[in-house]
Design an enzyme around this catalytic site. Sequence first.
Site, PDB file in Angstrom:
ATOM      1  CB  THR A   1      -0.887   0.028   1.260  1.00 40.74           C
ATOM      2  OG1 THR A   1      -1.618  -1.192   1.329  1.00 40.74           O
ATOM      3  CG2 THR A   1      -1.844   1.202   1.210  1.00 40.74           C
TER       4      THR A   1
ATOM      5  CE  LYS B   1       1.559   2.232   4.110  1.00 40.49           C
ATOM      6  NZ  LYS B   1       2.164   0.989   3.665  1.00 40.49           N
TER       7      LYS B   1
ATOM      8  CE  LYS C   1      -5.069  -1.258   1.662  1.00 40.42           C
ATOM      9  NZ  LYS C   1      -5.449  -2.504   2.289  1.00 40.42           N
TER      10      LYS C   1
HETATM   11  P1  NAD Z   1       6.170  -5.808   7.003  1.00 42.46           P
HETATM   12  O1  NAD Z   1       6.877  -4.641   7.585  1.00 42.46           O
HETATM   13  O2  NAD Z   1       5.926  -7.014   7.836  1.00 42.46           O
HETATM   14  O3  NAD Z   1       6.938  -6.306   5.660  1.00 42.46           O
HETATM   15  C1  NAD Z   1       7.651  -5.461   4.794  1.00 42.46           C
HETATM   16  C2  NAD Z   1       8.974  -6.144   4.494  1.00 42.46           C
HETATM   17  O4  NAD Z   1       9.684  -5.401   3.523  1.00 42.46           O
HETATM   18  C3  NAD Z   1       9.884  -6.245   5.732  1.00 42.46           C
HETATM   19  O5  NAD Z   1      10.178  -7.605   5.997  1.00 42.46           O
HETATM   20  C4  NAD Z   1      11.123  -5.449   5.340  1.00 42.46           C
HETATM   21  O6  NAD Z   1      12.340  -5.989   5.853  1.00 42.46           O
HETATM   22  C5  NAD Z   1      11.058  -5.535   3.823  1.00 42.46           C
HETATM   23  N1  NAD Z   1      11.807  -4.484   3.161  1.00 42.46           N
HETATM   24  C6  NAD Z   1      11.812  -3.151   3.431  1.00 42.46           C
HETATM   25  N2  NAD Z   1      12.615  -2.504   2.572  1.00 42.46           N
HETATM   26  C7  NAD Z   1      13.126  -3.449   1.738  1.00 42.46           C
HETATM   27  C8  NAD Z   1      14.022  -3.415   0.653  1.00 42.46           C
HETATM   28  N3  NAD Z   1      14.576  -2.259   0.243  1.00 42.46           N
HETATM   29  N4  NAD Z   1      14.344  -4.578   0.027  1.00 42.46           N
HETATM   30  C9  NAD Z   1      13.802  -5.754   0.435  1.00 42.46           C
HETATM   31  N5  NAD Z   1      12.935  -5.867   1.485  1.00 42.46           N
HETATM   32  C10 NAD Z   1      12.611  -4.721   2.115  1.00 42.46           C
HETATM   33  O7  NAD Z   1       4.797  -5.231   6.430  1.00 42.46           O
HETATM   34  P2  NAD Z   1       3.505  -6.079   5.990  1.00 42.46           P
HETATM   35  O8  NAD Z   1       2.536  -6.115   7.116  1.00 42.46           O
HETATM   36  O9  NAD Z   1       3.949  -7.320   5.312  1.00 42.46           O
HETATM   37  O10 NAD Z   1       2.867  -5.068   4.918  1.00 42.46           O
HETATM   38  C11 NAD Z   1       3.420  -4.933   3.633  1.00 42.46           C
HETATM   39  C12 NAD Z   1       2.566  -3.963   2.844  1.00 42.46           C
HETATM   40  O11 NAD Z   1       1.226  -4.463   2.773  1.00 42.46           O
HETATM   41  C13 NAD Z   1       2.474  -2.562   3.456  1.00 42.46           C
HETATM   42  O12 NAD Z   1       2.520  -1.621   2.428  1.00 42.46           O
HETATM   43  C14 NAD Z   1       1.138  -2.583   4.172  1.00 42.46           C
HETATM   44  O13 NAD Z   1       0.567  -1.291   4.270  1.00 42.46           O
HETATM   45  C15 NAD Z   1       0.325  -3.486   3.272  1.00 42.46           C
HETATM   46  N6  NAD Z   1      -0.786  -4.186   3.937  1.00 42.46           N
HETATM   47  C16 NAD Z   1      -0.589  -4.805   5.121  1.00 42.46           C
HETATM   48  C17 NAD Z   1      -1.661  -5.470   5.738  1.00 42.46           C
HETATM   49  C18 NAD Z   1      -1.476  -6.178   7.079  1.00 42.46           C
HETATM   50  O14 NAD Z   1      -2.489  -6.556   7.687  1.00 42.46           O
HETATM   51  N7  NAD Z   1      -0.257  -6.387   7.551  1.00 42.46           N
HETATM   52  C19 NAD Z   1      -2.910  -5.483   5.124  1.00 42.46           C
HETATM   53  C20 NAD Z   1      -3.074  -4.880   3.875  1.00 42.46           C
HETATM   54  C21 NAD Z   1      -1.987  -4.224   3.298  1.00 42.46           C
END
Ligand code: NAD
Length: 294
Positions: free
Chosen positions: A87, A237, A162
């Site tokens: 997102t 966020k 979204k």
């Molecule tokens: P998270 O923080 O658990 O995962 C993100 C991952 O990206 C981390 O493991 C981090 O180490 C990695 N990362 C960051 N920079 C990087 C880079 N340069 N190269 C490689 N890896 C990198 O977050 P999440 O909960 O998995 O969410 C991911 C996305 O999905 C976000 O944008 C969030 O808003 C969206 N989202 C999350 C949910 C939820 O319930 N968790 C629901 C809908 C949408």
Amino acid sequence: MNIGFIGLGNMGLPMARNLVAAGYRVVGFDIAVDAPDGVEPGSDAIETATGRDVVITMLPDGDSLRQVAAAIIPEMEPGAVLMDCSTVDVVSARAVAADCESAALRPLDAPVSGGTAGADSGTLTFMVGGSAEAYERALPLFEVMGRKSVYCGRSGSGQSAKICNNMIFGVTMIATCESFVLADRLGLDRQKLFDVVSTSSGHSWSMNTYCPAPGVGPVSPADNGYRPGFSAELMLKDLRLSQQAAEDCDVDTALGRHATDIYAQFVEQEDGLGKDCSAILPRLESRHRGAKSR
Ligand code: NAD
């Protein structure tokens, strides 16, 4: 299809695992997390993306997306799909899409709804922006990782859908919590309120499916001590992204703005960090009329 997956966090890791379970070859990379069993570890983002038919990113925000995209786009094969499921702000999504098109790649912005439970069980909903042709090509992957995908139109449309959705969710969650506290003080039983509202004009996903009152309605994070679920900080966020977009487009979203302020106060000045977004209900229980939400 040969897939690269960058960002193996709470969402990305189970999504990658589901692709492997469906028989795809997946190479995965994360700066902080090891690739799970079945996902071949990539040594960095560039190696993970080079030579793949589809590269999926699942990253925290627009800045990390732009950084990863700048590194991998020059290395990807012409015609390959870069599918961002994070997102992010609409401006970043469109900027990355433009860079992809200049490099003869096919970009998709494909954020998800359904949270970690949906990622685990392969029941996410994808809202997708980009070309219809790229969407058709990626459809088998959406069908593995999700239960539903909606093609929304040109690049940025997925992110637009979204943030509009989550602005409604934020506002209705607060309104639902307010109605429970008002019912309490009026001496109305919470179950009765649910029975009426869930089948009346006040119904919403916040009430019917994700009810913030413990013991009322289907099982939800409220029944689990308000452990997320969809955390208050992720709600903040997404609300902030909606307000950034509203400012860019000069739209008056008074309720979206107010919901953003309430979640900001809850997460950043009170005890909302680490709690589910529905924990606005216990927050309100202890408050009285005239308490200031900035
Ligand atoms: P998270 O923080 O658990 O995962 C993100 C991952 O990206 C981390 O493991 C981090 O180490 C990695 N990362 C960051 N920079 C990087 C880079 N340069 N190269 C490689 N890896 C990198 O977050 P999440 O909960 O998995 O969410 C991911 C996305 O999905 C976000 O944008 C969030 O808003 C969206 N989202 C999350 C949910 C939820 O319930 N968790 C629901 C809908 C949408």
